[in-house]
Motif scaffolding. Structure first.
Motif, PDB file in Angstrom:
ATOM      1  N   GLN A 102       0.910  -1.266  -0.099  1.00  0.00           N
ATOM      2  CA  GLN A 102      -0.102  -0.022  -0.127  1.00  0.00           C
ATOM      3  C   GLN A 102       0.857   1.234   0.005  1.00  0.00           C
ATOM      4  OE1 GLN A 102      -3.540   0.430   2.379  1.00  0.00           O
ATOM      5  NE2 GLN A 102      -4.042  -1.749   2.334  1.00  0.00           N
ATOM      6  N   SER A 103       2.031   1.161   0.061  1.00  0.00           N
ATOM      7  CA  SER A 103       3.006   2.127   0.225  1.00  0.00           C
ATOM      8  C   SER A 103       3.986   2.596  -0.940  1.00  0.00           C
ATOM      9  CB  SER A 103       3.763   1.949   1.735  1.00  0.00           C
ATOM     10  OG  SER A 103       4.399   0.946   1.569  1.00  0.00           O
ATOM     11  N   VAL A 104       3.456   2.479  -2.120  1.00  0.00           N
ATOM     12  CA  VAL A 104       4.383   2.779  -3.375  1.00  0.00           C
ATOM     13  C   VAL A 104       4.225   4.180  -3.456  1.00  0.00           C
ATOM     14  CG1 VAL A 104       4.621   2.267  -5.841  1.00  0.00           C
ATOM     15  CG2 VAL A 104       3.793   0.467  -4.497  1.00  0.00           C
ATOM     16  N   ASP A 105       5.740   4.710  -3.450  1.00  0.00           N
ATOM     17  CA  ASP A 105       5.814   6.312  -3.419  1.00  0.00           C
ATOM     18  C   ASP A 105       6.901   6.655  -4.265  1.00  0.00           C
ATOM     19  OD1 ASP A 105       7.933   5.426  -1.749  1.00  0.00           O
ATOM     20  OD2 ASP A 105       7.039   6.789  -0.106  1.00  0.00           O
ATOM     21  N   ARG A 106       7.631   5.603  -4.995  1.00  0.00           N
ATOM     22  CA  ARG A 106       8.840   6.204  -5.881  1.00  0.00           C
ATOM     23  C   ARG A 106       9.040   5.483  -7.034  1.00  0.00           C
ATOM     24  NH1 ARG A 106      10.225   4.089  -1.277  1.00  0.00           N
ATOM     25  NH2 ARG A 106      12.040   2.434  -1.188  1.00  0.00           N
ATOM     26  N   SER A 107       9.772   5.668  -8.123  1.00  0.00           N
ATOM     27  CA  SER A 107       9.796   4.871  -9.113  1.00  0.00           C
ATOM     28  C   SER A 107      10.738   3.797  -9.099  1.00  0.00           C
ATOM     29  CB  SER A 107      10.197   5.944 -10.399  1.00  0.00           C
ATOM     30  OG  SER A 107      11.432   6.705 -10.149  1.00  0.00           O
ATOM     31  N   ARG A 108      11.606   3.974  -8.184  1.00  0.00           N
ATOM     32  CA  ARG A 108      12.879   2.897  -8.011  1.00  0.00           C
ATOM     33  C   ARG A 108      12.084   1.988  -7.087  1.00  0.00           C
ATOM     34  NH1 ARG A 108      16.851  -0.335  -8.647  1.00  0.00           N
ATOM     35  NH2 ARG A 108      18.163  -0.550  -6.670  1.00  0.00           N
ATOM     36  N   LEU A 109      11.203   2.224  -6.302  1.00  0.00           N
ATOM     37  CA  LEU A 109      10.609   1.222  -5.550  1.00  0.00           C
ATOM     38  C   LEU A 109       9.592   0.318  -6.554  1.00  0.00           C
ATOM     39  CD1 LEU A 109       9.672  -0.480  -3.115  1.00  0.00           C
ATOM     40  CD2 LEU A 109       8.040   1.435  -2.409  1.00  0.00           C
ATOM     41  N   VAL A 110       8.999   0.874  -7.552  1.00  0.00           N
ATOM     42  CA  VAL A 110       8.297   0.052  -8.757  1.00  0.00           C
ATOM     43  C   VAL A 110       9.247  -0.821  -9.383  1.00  0.00           C
ATOM     44  CG1 VAL A 110       6.934   0.548 -10.705  1.00  0.00           C
ATOM     45  CG2 VAL A 110       6.630   2.105  -8.867  1.00  0.00           C
ATOM     46  N   THR A 111      10.207  -0.350  -9.544  1.00  0.00           N
ATOM     47  CA  THR A 111      11.158  -1.312 -10.475  1.00  0.00           C
ATOM     48  C   THR A 111      11.592  -2.493  -9.677  1.00  0.00           C
ATOM     49  OG1 THR A 111      12.064   0.895 -11.737  1.00  0.00           O
ATOM     50  CG2 THR A 111      13.575  -1.300 -11.642  1.00  0.00           C
ATOM     51  N   VAL A 112      11.970  -2.161  -8.547  1.00  0.00           N
ATOM     52  CA  VAL A 112      12.362  -3.364  -7.682  1.00  0.00           C
ATOM     53  C   VAL A 112      11.232  -4.427  -7.509  1.00  0.00           C
ATOM     54  CG1 VAL A 112      13.605  -3.796  -5.277  1.00  0.00           C
ATOM     55  CG2 VAL A 112      14.272  -2.046  -6.651  1.00  0.00           C
ATOM     56  N   VAL A 130      -0.358   8.370  -1.134  1.00  0.00           N
ATOM     57  CA  VAL A 130      -0.543   9.836  -1.391  1.00  0.00           C
ATOM     58  C   VAL A 130      -0.349  10.748  -0.018  1.00  0.00           C
ATOM     59  CG1 VAL A 130      -2.040  11.777  -2.275  1.00  0.00           C
ATOM     60  CG2 VAL A 130      -2.421   9.580  -3.120  1.00  0.00           C
ATOM     61  N   ALA A 131       0.542  11.590  -0.402  1.00  0.00           N
ATOM     62  CA  ALA A 131       0.828  12.586   0.588  1.00  0.00           C
ATOM     63  C   ALA A 131       0.366  13.966   0.720  1.00  0.00           C
ATOM     64  CB  ALA A 131       2.466  12.770   0.809  1.00  0.00           C
ATOM     65  N   LEU A 132      -0.870  14.140   1.541  1.00  0.00           N
ATOM     66  CA  LEU A 132      -1.401  15.292   1.437  1.00  0.00           C
ATOM     67  C   LEU A 132      -0.846  16.501   2.475  1.00  0.00           C
ATOM     68  CD1 LEU A 132      -4.740  13.653   1.890  1.00  0.00           C
ATOM     69  CD2 LEU A 132      -3.962  14.803  -0.298  1.00  0.00           C
ATOM     70  N   ASP A 133       0.213  15.971   2.777  1.00  0.00           N
ATOM     71  CA  ASP A 133       1.140  16.896   3.406  1.00  0.00           C
ATOM     72  C   ASP A 133       2.693  17.159   2.909  1.00  0.00           C
ATOM     73  OD1 ASP A 133       2.235  14.614   4.101  1.00  0.00           O
ATOM     74  OD2 ASP A 133       2.810  14.951   6.100  1.00  0.00           O
ATOM     75  N   ALA A 134       2.599  17.053   1.562  1.00  0.00           N
ATOM     76  CA  ALA A 134       3.736  17.026   0.753  1.00  0.00           C
ATOM     77  C   ALA A 134       4.438  18.351   0.613  1.00  0.00           C
ATOM     78  CB  ALA A 134       3.575  16.635  -0.797  1.00  0.00           C
ATOM     79  N   GLY A 143       6.070   9.484   4.105  1.00  0.00           N
ATOM     80  CA  GLY A 143       6.100   8.782   2.882  1.00  0.00           C
ATOM     81  C   GLY A 143       5.079   9.258   1.665  1.00  0.00           C
ATOM     82  N   GLY A 144       5.049   8.902   0.718  1.00  0.00           N
ATOM     83  CA  GLY A 144       4.021   9.304  -0.211  1.00  0.00           C
ATOM     84  C   GLY A 144       4.541  10.374  -1.105  1.00  0.00           C
ATOM     85  N   VAL A 145       3.673  10.599  -2.257  1.00  0.00           N
ATOM     86  CA  VAL A 145       3.851  11.545  -3.170  1.00  0.00           C
ATOM     87  C   VAL A 145       2.927  12.602  -3.327  1.00  0.00           C
ATOM     88  CG1 VAL A 145       5.473  10.154  -4.795  1.00  0.00           C
ATOM     89  CG2 VAL A 145       2.873  10.092  -5.128  1.00  0.00           C
ATOM     90  N   ALA A 146       3.055  13.547  -3.513  1.00  0.00           N
ATOM     91  CA  ALA A 146       1.960  14.594  -3.909  1.00  0.00           C
ATOM     92  C   ALA A 146       1.185  14.582  -4.773  1.00  0.00           C
ATOM     93  CB  ALA A 146       2.698  16.036  -4.150  1.00  0.00           C
ATOM     94  N   PRO A 147      -0.150  14.722  -4.420  1.00  0.00           N
ATOM     95  CA  PRO A 147      -1.377  14.438  -5.287  1.00  0.00           C
ATOM     96  C   PRO A 147      -1.055  14.665  -7.078  1.00  0.00           C
ATOM     97  CG  PRO A 147      -2.338  15.525  -3.748  1.00  0.00           C
ATOM     98  CD  PRO A 147      -0.488  15.551  -3.470  1.00  0.00           C
ATOM     99  N   GLY A 148      -0.267  15.855  -7.360  1.00  0.00           N
ATOM    100  CA  GLY A 148       0.079  15.964  -8.811  1.00  0.00           C
ATOM    101  C   GLY A 148       1.121  14.909  -9.392  1.00  0.00           C
ATOM    102  N   ALA A 149       1.795  13.920  -8.443  1.00  0.00           N
ATOM    103  CA  ALA A 149       2.788  13.097  -8.975  1.00  0.00           C
ATOM    104  C   ALA A 149       2.216  11.748  -9.246  1.00  0.00           C
ATOM    105  CB  ALA A 149       3.999  13.268  -8.117  1.00  0.00           C
ATOM    106  N   LEU A 168      -5.206   3.762  -4.397  1.00  0.00           N
ATOM    107  CA  LEU A 168      -4.640   4.838  -3.678  1.00  0.00           C
ATOM    108  C   LEU A 168      -4.743   4.434  -2.111  1.00  0.00           C
ATOM    109  CD1 LEU A 168      -5.720   7.901  -5.330  1.00  0.00           C
ATOM    110  CD2 LEU A 168      -3.810   6.715  -5.798  1.00  0.00           C
ATOM    111  N   MET A 169      -3.755   5.054  -1.541  1.00  0.00           N
ATOM    112  CA  MET A 169      -3.745   4.955   0.023  1.00  0.00           C
ATOM    113  C   MET A 169      -3.291   6.156   0.582  1.00  0.00           C
ATOM    114  SD  MET A 169      -1.492   4.733   2.875  1.00  0.00           S
ATOM    115  CE  MET A 169      -0.103   3.622   3.089  1.00  0.00           C
ATOM    116  N   THR A 170      -3.953   6.648   1.875  1.00  0.00           N
ATOM    117  CA  THR A 170      -3.116   7.853   2.480  1.00  0.00           C
ATOM    118  C   THR A 170      -3.219   7.841   4.053  1.00  0.00           C
ATOM    119  OG1 THR A 170      -2.885  10.299   2.278  1.00  0.00           O
ATOM    120  CG2 THR A 170      -5.174   9.553   2.832  1.00  0.00           C
TER     121      THR A 170
END
Length: 239
Positions: A102-112, A130-134, A143-149, A168-170
């Motif tokens: 539930q905590s996928v937040d970067r491309s490197r993690l997706v690759t691995v 999704v990081a609503l405090d990005a 952790g998490g990425v901004a909504p725009g990403a 999505l998770m937040t």
């Protein structure tokens, strides 16, 4: 063990009542919301009791606790969710037992994750966190990425071999514009989910809400709530 089973049964019934009441208040069917019991820091014996009480989804946030627990409970009909910040050097282990990350937040993690899922011959469900405090870096405090990403990362997951984009998770943020405004935060997550489903209509899972704010998550439209202490109580950490 009987005392512990009774304690968990009472707590679980209380949480089920809260979810049912929240669904009724929101005009939703109870079946629209899945309870995930967060079993982090609690022993495998509790997981076994919960399974006997009808729990089918459990979550962990630390691989070093989760891996042996999942192995000990491998005979149970459970779906395991990994909800913690995931380091790439733990991915091989996590892919061995987690049905959903539930905590996928970067491309490197997706690759691995993709590499290890293929190696293990598994399909792993993924939620973009999704990081609503990005902050200015585009990342959240937990952790998490901004909504725009989200869209770019979601496309990457959807195109990765061995991975399935589930949604999505937040986590309700402690800082920023949504601090103390849990329902507004979860409603913002639902807006991001609506945008995501335009390109990925099957990515309809929305994981939000915990013991203290599950009602607000259900009101906003969450499909999954992650509840730990309200079910398991307060117990010492493992190890």
């Amino acid at each position: 063990m009987t005392d512990r089973k009774d304690e968990l049964a009472v707590n679980l019934a209380g949480v089920e009542e809260r979810i049912a009441a929240a669904c009724a208040a929101a005009g939703r069917a109870r079946e629209e919301v899945t309870l995930i019991v967060v079993t982090k820091t609690y022993p495998a014996s509790d997981v076994r009791i919960l399974s006997g009480l009808g729990v089918r989804h459990v979550a962990e946030n630390r691989d070093q606790d989760a891996a042996p627990k999942a192995a000990e409970c491998s005979d149970l009909p459970l779906t395991w969710h990994f909800v913690g910040q995931l380091q790439t050097n733990k991915v091989r282990s996590v892919v061995g037992y987690a049905d959903v990350v539930q905590s996928v937040d970067r491309s490197r993690l997706v690759t691995v994750l993709s590499k290890e899922a293929v190696r293990a011959g598994r399909e792993v469900g993924c939620l973009v966190q999704v990081a609503l405090d990005a902050d200015a870096s585009g990342r959240g405090e937990r952790g998490g990425v901004a909504p725009g990403a989200v869209a770019e990362l979601a496309d990457l997951v959807a195109g990765a071999e061995g991975l399935r984009l589930d949604g999505l998770m937040t986590v309700a943020p402690l800082t920023g514009e949504y601090a103390g405004r849990e329902q507004a935060a979860f409603e913002r997550l639902m807006d991001v989910s609506t945008d995501l489903r335009r390109n990925h209509p099957t990515a309809n899972m929305v994981s939000a809400g915990m013991s203290a704010d599950l009602e607000q998550a259900v009101a906003a439209g969450a499909t999954h709530v992650r509840v730990g202490s309200a079910v398991l109580g307060l117990r010492p950490r493992l190890g």
